[in-house]
Design a protein around this motif. Structure first.
Motif, short mmCIF file in Angstrom:
data_model
loop_
_atom_site.label_atom_id
_atom_site.label_comp_id
_atom_site.label_asym_id
_atom_site.label_seq_id
_atom_site.Cartn_x
_atom_site.Cartn_y
_atom_site.Cartn_z
N GLU A 44 0.75 -1.19 0.03
CA GLU A 44 0.00 -0.13 0.04
C GLU A 44 0.83 1.35 0.15
N GLY A 49 -2.42 4.23 -3.71
CA GLY A 49 -3.41 3.23 -3.91
C GLY A 49 -2.65 1.82 -3.27
N HIS A 79 -3.68 -7.07 -8.84
CA HIS A 79 -4.87 -6.21 -8.87
C HIS A 79 -4.33 -4.82 -7.86
N LYS A 81 -5.97 -1.07 -6.44
CA LYS A 81 -7.22 -0.28 -6.11
C LYS A 81 -6.64 0.93 -5.79
N SER A 82 -7.19 2.05 -6.29
CA SER A 82 -6.55 3.61 -6.16
C SER A 82 -7.06 3.86 -4.79
N ARG A 87 -8.25 8.97 -6.37
CA ARG A 87 -9.88 9.00 -7.00
C ARG A 87 -10.25 10.66 -7.06
#
Length: 99
Positions: A44, A49, A79, A81-82, A87
């Motif tokens: 992280e 992200g 994978h 994830k922002s 965002r």
């Protein structure tokens, strides 16, 4: 943007660093992310992200050419994830409740 563009931009923003030093920094960060994912860990970067590994279970698939049933092995996929700050930058003006 490709990795060499990123290295050049970092070198431009930090004139006190040599380009090869900037390249070493970028390579080290990307290598560490890859090592963490290979070990099954989650990486992280706050505000940017999180990188993790997802597993696609084994299944029966079909060969599109012959139509025969084939076994597809289990796979691990990266994978991303922002983060919330990312965002917000991508969608300015949207309220936080829309997340």
């Amino acid at each position: 943007m490709i990795k060499s563009d990123l290295v050049l931009r970092i070198a431009e923003m930090n004139p006190h660093l040599y380009e090869r030093e900037c390249e070493a920094v970028v390579k080290t960060i990307l290598d560490r992310i890859s090592e963490a994912l290979a070990a099954g860990d989650r990486m992280e970067i706050r505000g940017f992200g999180a990188f993790s590994v997802t597993t696609t279970r084994a299944r029966q698939g079909r060969n599109p050419r012959t139509g025969k049933s084939v076994a597809v092995a289990e796979k691990k996929n990266p994978h991303f994830k922002s983060g919330r700050e990312m965002r917000k930058r991508l969608n300015p003006g949207q309220s936080e409740t829309a997340e």
